[in-house]
Design an enzyme around this catalytic site. Structure first.
Site, mmCIF file in Angstrom:
data_model
loop_
_atom_site.group_PDB
_atom_site.id
_atom_site.type_symbol
_atom_site.label_atom_id
_atom_site.label_comp_id
_atom_site.label_asym_id
_atom_site.label_seq_id
_atom_site.Cartn_x
_atom_site.Cartn_y
_atom_site.Cartn_z
ATOM 1 N N CYS A 1 -4.659 2.495 -3.616
ATOM 2 C CA CYS A 1 -3.402 3.009 -3.051
ATOM 3 C C CYS A 1 -2.268 2.013 -3.264
ATOM 4 O O CYS A 1 -1.438 1.788 -2.362
ATOM 5 C CB CYS A 1 -3.533 3.325 -1.567
ATOM 6 N N GLN B 1 -4.161 -5.163 7.039
ATOM 7 C CA GLN B 1 -5.131 -6.131 6.510
ATOM 8 C C GLN B 1 -4.985 -7.507 7.153
ATOM 9 O O GLN B 1 -5.606 -8.465 6.705
ATOM 10 C CB GLN B 1 -4.983 -6.256 4.982
ATOM 11 N N LYS C 1 -10.170 -0.650 10.807
ATOM 12 C CA LYS C 1 -10.324 -1.823 9.933
ATOM 13 C C LYS C 1 -10.645 -3.074 10.754
ATOM 14 O O LYS C 1 -10.715 -4.179 10.221
ATOM 15 C CB LYS C 1 -9.043 -2.042 9.119
ATOM 16 N N ASP D 1 3.408 -4.270 7.793
ATOM 17 C CA ASP D 1 2.156 -3.529 7.708
ATOM 18 C C ASP D 1 1.028 -4.534 7.954
ATOM 19 O O ASP D 1 0.723 -5.365 7.104
ATOM 20 C CB ASP D 1 2.054 -2.901 6.310
ATOM 21 N N HIS E 1 0.873 -1.180 0.000
ATOM 22 C CA HIS E 1 0.000 0.000 0.000
ATOM 23 C C HIS E 1 0.915 1.237 0.000
ATOM 24 O O HIS E 1 2.028 1.191 0.538
ATOM 25 C CB HIS E 1 -0.832 -0.051 1.285
HETATM 26 N N1 PLP Z 1 -1.724 -0.674 4.601
HETATM 27 C C1 PLP Z 1 -2.655 -1.422 4.040
HETATM 28 C C2 PLP Z 1 -2.312 -2.814 3.557
HETATM 29 C C3 PLP Z 1 -3.958 -0.932 3.892
HETATM 30 O O1 PLP Z 1 -4.900 -1.678 3.318
HETATM 31 C C4 PLP Z 1 -4.239 0.378 4.354
HETATM 32 C C5 PLP Z 1 -5.578 0.966 4.176
HETATM 33 O O2 PLP Z 1 -6.340 0.588 3.333
HETATM 34 C C6 PLP Z 1 -3.216 1.104 4.947
HETATM 35 C C7 PLP Z 1 -1.970 0.549 5.054
HETATM 36 C C8 PLP Z 1 -3.447 2.476 5.459
HETATM 37 O O3 PLP Z 1 -4.333 2.458 6.553
HETATM 38 P P1 PLP Z 1 -4.808 3.817 7.187
HETATM 39 O O4 PLP Z 1 -5.465 4.586 6.087
HETATM 40 O O5 PLP Z 1 -5.752 3.409 8.272
HETATM 41 O O6 PLP Z 1 -3.599 4.510 7.683
#
Ligand code: PLP
Length: 418
Positions: A365, A202, A225, A199, A122
């Site tokens: 993203c 998910q 999430k 990260d 992401h």
């Molecule tokens: N990393 C992953 C794999 C995501 O799916 C997301 C959000 O969709 C993020 C990071 C970013 O999360 P946040 O917008 O809550 O900071």
């Protein structure tokens, strides 16, 4: 097996209608819905205990602080952190990754050092490292995926060198659903003395996570999430790593003593939590964790594997439908990206919305991954503990109708999707 019907009763939004149809909410990778318990925790806090914490001598402040600290303890247990002080509260995953990028990477990386990321990251776990690269002179290496959407571990092993200082990898892809072999990657990283940042945006909501078992140096995730409120996230860090880092944000609470020209820092975790924290949302995050524990994370995972298997099976019968990511439901999360020939995902999303079905369409993203897949966008349906097989059937029916509609009207696709 979990009792999905009973769980659904806990989520008031799931009984609403959208465009005259029962809501089918399949946008859980973007954010999840909230159970009554979480909504009630927020209003209870503001009705009963609202006060600033850490300096208060009155009853409300003591109660707010007790509940805030309890939330940290719940998070620590949820991810099996060895101590609560390794849990730093941030706004979200994005801020958690940036905290590591500012506090650790900018402090310790120098020209010639290497950061490894994967092509499925992401932007939150990609762009911060581009900026670190510009600021420190470190270089970025990118691990590719195989055509089935799994990570090329063989390539990762080749990219690691004694110059590697940091590996950044998503635990589960927000596009492909791929669950990455984080422990194996951590072992390889540690062999060359590199750190690994995972990260978990998910993954933490969807499966049991054990940060000690994964042996990761950092683990980042977002409450929204995983049934919690927006505005609260977590950076877990190993104690010895957090101790050496530079503060990211400076101000109240993060200091021990402020002298004329210099200051010394508070103990962990407060060193990285400057200013008044997001007290209400943190407490409600603790309630979300209670809720997930009540269902059981192994059960949440089992339900998602079962429903993902059903989704993959259902979609595989569609003509002209491309699914991205692994086909083995047990090796992936419940996020399923796809494209239907001749229909732009945004158009598809709009048509599905008319049927009350919420999916996401776009690059998610993850533009480097979109380029790797040879498309500019995908449609994405993402599932959680409250989703049912009937909702998968509703999705399939709406996709069939969309196919028929676009065949009739012959609306051309707006962008080049392979
Ligand atoms: N990393 C992953 C794999 C995501 O799916 C997301 C959000 O969709 C993020 C990071 C970013 O999360 P946040 O917008 O809550 O900071």
């Amino acid at each position: 097996m979990i009792d999905v019907a009973r769980i659904r009763n806990d989520f008031p939004i799931l009984s609403r209608r959208v465009n005259g149809k029962p809501l089918v909410y399949l946008d859980n990778a973007a954010t999840t819905q909230k159970p009554n318990a979480v909504i009630d925790a927020l209003t209870h806090y503001y009705r009963n205990t609202n006060a600033n914490i850490h300096r208060g001598v009155h009853t409300l402040a003591a109660e707010a602080e007790r509940d805030y600290d309890a939330a940290r303890a719940k998070v620590a247990r949820f991810i099996n952190a060895p101590q609560e002080s390794s849990v730093i509260f941030t706004r979200n995953t994005t801020e958690a990754v940036n905290l590591a990028a500012y506090g650790w990477a900018r402090e310790f990386l120098k020209p010639g050092d290497e950061i490894i990321v994967t092509v499925m990251e992401h932007h939150s776990n990609y762009v911060p490292w581009q900026l670190v690269m510009q600021d420190t002179g470190a270089t970025l290496k990118i691990v590719d995926i195989a055509d089935d959407g799994t990570l090329r571990l063989d390539e990762y092993a080749k990219l690691i060198t004694p110059r590697t200082r940091l590996v950044c990898v998503t635990h589960a892809s927000n596009v492909l659903g791929t669950v990455n072999p984080v422990r194996q990657m951590a072992d390889l990283a540690h062999k060359v003395d590199a750190k690994i940042l995972v990260d978990g945006a998910q993954a933490a909501p969807h499966m049991p996570v054990d940060v000690q078992g994964l042996d990761c140096d950092f683990y980042a995730f977002s409450a929204h999430k995983m049934l919690g409120p927006t505005g609260i996230g977590v950076l877990y860090g190993k104690d010895e790593v957090l101790r050496t880092m530079r503060p990211f944000l400076a101000g109240g609470d993060m200091i021990r003593e402020v002298k004329r020209d210099t200051s010394s820092w508070n103990v962990l975790p407060y060193k990285y939590e400057a200013g008044t924290p997001n007290i209400a949302d943190t407490i409600a995050f603790g309630t979300a964790i209670d809720y997930l524990n009540g269902v059981g994370m192994p059960e949440v995972r089992a339900h998602e594997i079962e429903i993902t298997r059903y989704v993959l099976d259902t979609l595989s019968h569609f003509r002209g439908l491309t699914i991205y990511g692994p086909r083995d439901a047990a090796a992936r999360g419940g996020t399923v990206s796809f494209n239907l020939d001749g229909i732009h995902p945004h158009d598809l999303g709009t048509v599905l919305d008319h049927a009350g079905i919420a999916i996401r369409a776009g690059h998610h993203c993850a533009q480097p991954l979109m380029r790797r897949l040879g498309c500019v966008a995908t449609a994405r349906a993402s599932f959680y503990l409250y989703n049912t097989r009937e909702e998968v059937d509703a999705l399939a029916e709406a996709l069939r109708e969309a196919q028929a509609l676009f065949k009739r009207t012959g609306t051309p696709q707006k962008t080049g999707i392979s």
